[in-house]
Write an enzyme that holds these catalytic residues in place. Structure first.
Site, PDB file in Angstrom:
ATOM      1  NE  ARG A  42      46.331  41.899  41.675  1.00  0.00           N
ATOM      2  CZ  ARG A  42      47.566  41.853  41.175  1.00  0.00           C
ATOM      3  NH1 ARG A  42      48.461  41.021  41.675  1.00  0.00           N
ATOM      4  NH2 ARG A  42      47.899  42.648  40.164  1.00  0.00           N
ATOM      5  CB  SER A 111      41.086  49.599  40.519  1.00  0.00           C
ATOM      6  OG  SER A 111      41.275  48.333  41.104  1.00  0.00           O
ATOM      7  CE  LYS A 140      47.393  46.218  39.611  1.00  0.00           C
ATOM      8  NZ  LYS A 140      46.234  47.063  39.695  1.00  0.00           N
TER       9      LYS A 140
END
Length: 177
Positions: A42, A111, A140
């Site tokens: 990521r 997701s 996040k």
């Protein structure tokens, strides 16, 4: 490569914030040796060129240990490095479009935060769901936590594997199970 369900037992998502000068590939190898069964790269702040360069290094580590290697969000990087799979969020390319571009033999993760998102992702060709954020996470900050009850509802509503994601640590991992 192992079957998908067993590969999802300890799904590690990279976060360079914690590196403190170490190389990401070294930390990924440590994670695999520590039990990680799938690695998702990521990268939200690298250029595409640097993301590809990093992905090629991580892919080699994953290949060495026969661990599936997943690219987060970037179809361009996925295609450039021929990763094992790609994981997309609700605000990325639609799962059905991604499935068409990657073909039937690559892993597609999506997701989901609700049963309706989960059902749609499954219908569009997702192989597994990442459900969360389960716990607050520094990576996040805008994420809204998914309750354990909603995680259970999602898990029972689909026929594909579901992994809890977001903010899971050694201190709270049993709560996410």
């Amino acid at each position: 490569m192992k079957d998908l369900k067993s590969s999802l037992l300890l799904y590690a998502v990279t976060d360079r914030y914690w590196l403190n000068g170490r190389k990401l590939k070294d930390d990924v190898e440590k994670a695999i040796l520590g039990g990680a069964t799938m690695i998702q790269l990521r990268e939200k702040n690298l250029s595409t060129e640097d993301f590809i360069k990093e992905a090629l290094e991580i892919k080699e580590v994953c290949k060495k240990y026969d661990i599936p290697f997943i690219i987060n969000d970037s179809l361009e990087v996925f295609l450039a490095v021929d990763a094992d799979g790609i994981h997309v969020g609700q605000n990325d390319l639609s799962a059905d479009i991604v499935r068409k571009k990657i073909g039937p033999n690559k892993i597609l993760g999506v997701s989901a935060e609700t049963v309706s998102e989960a059902l749609l992702a499954e219908k569009m060709g997702a192989d597994y769901l990442g459900v969360g954020t389960i716990f607050s996470t520094s990576t996040k900050l805008d994420a809204i936590n998914v309750t354990k009850e909603e995680l259970a509802r999602i898990s029972y509503s689909v026929n594909i594997p579901v992994v809890a994601i977001g903010g899971i640590t050694l201190d709270n991992i049993k709560e996410a199970a």
